[in-house]
Design a protein around this motif. Structure first.
Motif, short mmCIF file in Angstrom:
data_model
loop_
_atom_site.label_atom_id
_atom_site.label_comp_id
_atom_site.label_asym_id
_atom_site.label_seq_id
_atom_site.Cartn_x
_atom_site.Cartn_y
_atom_site.Cartn_z
N LYS A 175 37.31 42.98 34.07
CA LYS A 175 38.25 44.06 34.38
C LYS A 175 37.78 44.72 35.66
O LYS A 175 36.70 45.31 35.72
CB LYS A 175 38.29 45.08 33.25
CG LYS A 175 38.78 44.52 31.93
CD LYS A 175 38.69 45.56 30.85
CE LYS A 175 39.01 44.96 29.50
NZ LYS A 175 38.73 45.92 28.42
N VAL A 176 38.59 44.58 36.69
CA VAL A 176 38.20 45.10 38.00
C VAL A 176 39.45 45.39 38.81
O VAL A 176 40.48 44.74 38.65
CB VAL A 176 37.27 44.09 38.73
CG1 VAL A 176 37.98 42.81 39.06
CG2 VAL A 176 36.63 44.69 39.96
N GLY A 177 39.37 46.40 39.65
CA GLY A 177 40.51 46.73 40.51
C GLY A 177 41.37 47.83 39.92
O GLY A 177 41.28 48.17 38.75
N ALA A 178 42.23 48.35 40.78
CA ALA A 178 43.08 49.47 40.38
C ALA A 178 44.51 49.04 40.07
O ALA A 178 45.20 49.69 39.30
CB ALA A 178 43.09 50.54 41.47
N ASP A 179 44.95 47.95 40.68
CA ASP A 179 46.34 47.55 40.48
C ASP A 179 46.50 46.05 40.71
O ASP A 179 45.53 45.34 40.93
CB ASP A 179 47.28 48.34 41.39
CG ASP A 179 46.94 48.21 42.86
OD1 ASP A 179 46.39 47.17 43.27
OD2 ASP A 179 47.22 49.15 43.61
N HIS A 180 47.73 45.58 40.68
CA HIS A 180 48.01 44.15 40.75
C HIS A 180 47.54 43.50 42.06
O HIS A 180 47.17 42.33 42.08
CB HIS A 180 49.52 43.91 40.56
CG HIS A 180 49.87 42.45 40.46
ND1 HIS A 180 49.59 41.71 39.35
CD2 HIS A 180 50.44 41.62 41.35
CE1 HIS A 180 50.00 40.46 39.53
NE2 HIS A 180 50.52 40.38 40.75
N ASP A 237 47.17 47.14 35.90
CA ASP A 237 48.11 46.25 36.58
C ASP A 237 49.53 46.62 36.15
O ASP A 237 49.83 46.68 34.96
CB ASP A 237 47.80 44.81 36.19
CG ASP A 237 48.59 43.80 36.99
OD1 ASP A 237 49.78 44.03 37.25
OD2 ASP A 237 48.02 42.76 37.34
N GLU A 238 50.39 46.88 37.13
CA GLU A 238 51.75 47.32 36.83
C GLU A 238 52.70 46.15 36.56
O GLU A 238 53.82 46.36 36.09
CB GLU A 238 52.31 48.20 37.95
CG GLU A 238 52.50 47.50 39.29
CD GLU A 238 51.24 47.30 40.12
OE1 GLU A 238 51.36 46.71 41.21
OE2 GLU A 238 50.14 47.73 39.71
#
Length: 92
Positions: free
Chosen positions: A60-65, A13-14
């Motif tokens: 924890k899942v996903g690539a970004d925000h 997450d950015e």
């Protein structure tokens, strides 16, 4: 009574550092013996069995925000179904 909470966080997450979610959950532990503690542990363990990176009450899942990938949406639907007992989760 503390709310039942599972945090979904994309490790990369950015906007928000993963450590913030870890600290949030650490600061809001459910006490041992609380029925919600065992219920939440069972829900998160089931998410882990379904292939999601689950530990404590953190998934924890996903690539970004944005978290709009299909696997994120599937994890959210699975969690809500389990929390509501729609898939046989045992409510306290």
């Amino acid at each position: 009574m503390q709310p039942r909470t599972i945090v979904f966080h994309a490790p990369k997450d950015e906007l928000f550092d993963l450590r913030h979610s870890v600290k949030l959950l650490a600061d809001n532990l459910l006490p041992a013996g609380n029925p919600d503690a065992s219920f939440m542990a069972a829900v998160v363990a089931e998410l882990g069995r379904r292939g999601f990176a689950a530990e404590g009450r953190l998934v924890k899942v996903g690539a970004d925000h944005q978290m709009d990938a299909p696997e994120v949406l599937r994890a959210l639907v699975d969690a809500v179904s389990l929390l509501c007992g729609a898939e046989g989760a045992v409510k306290p």
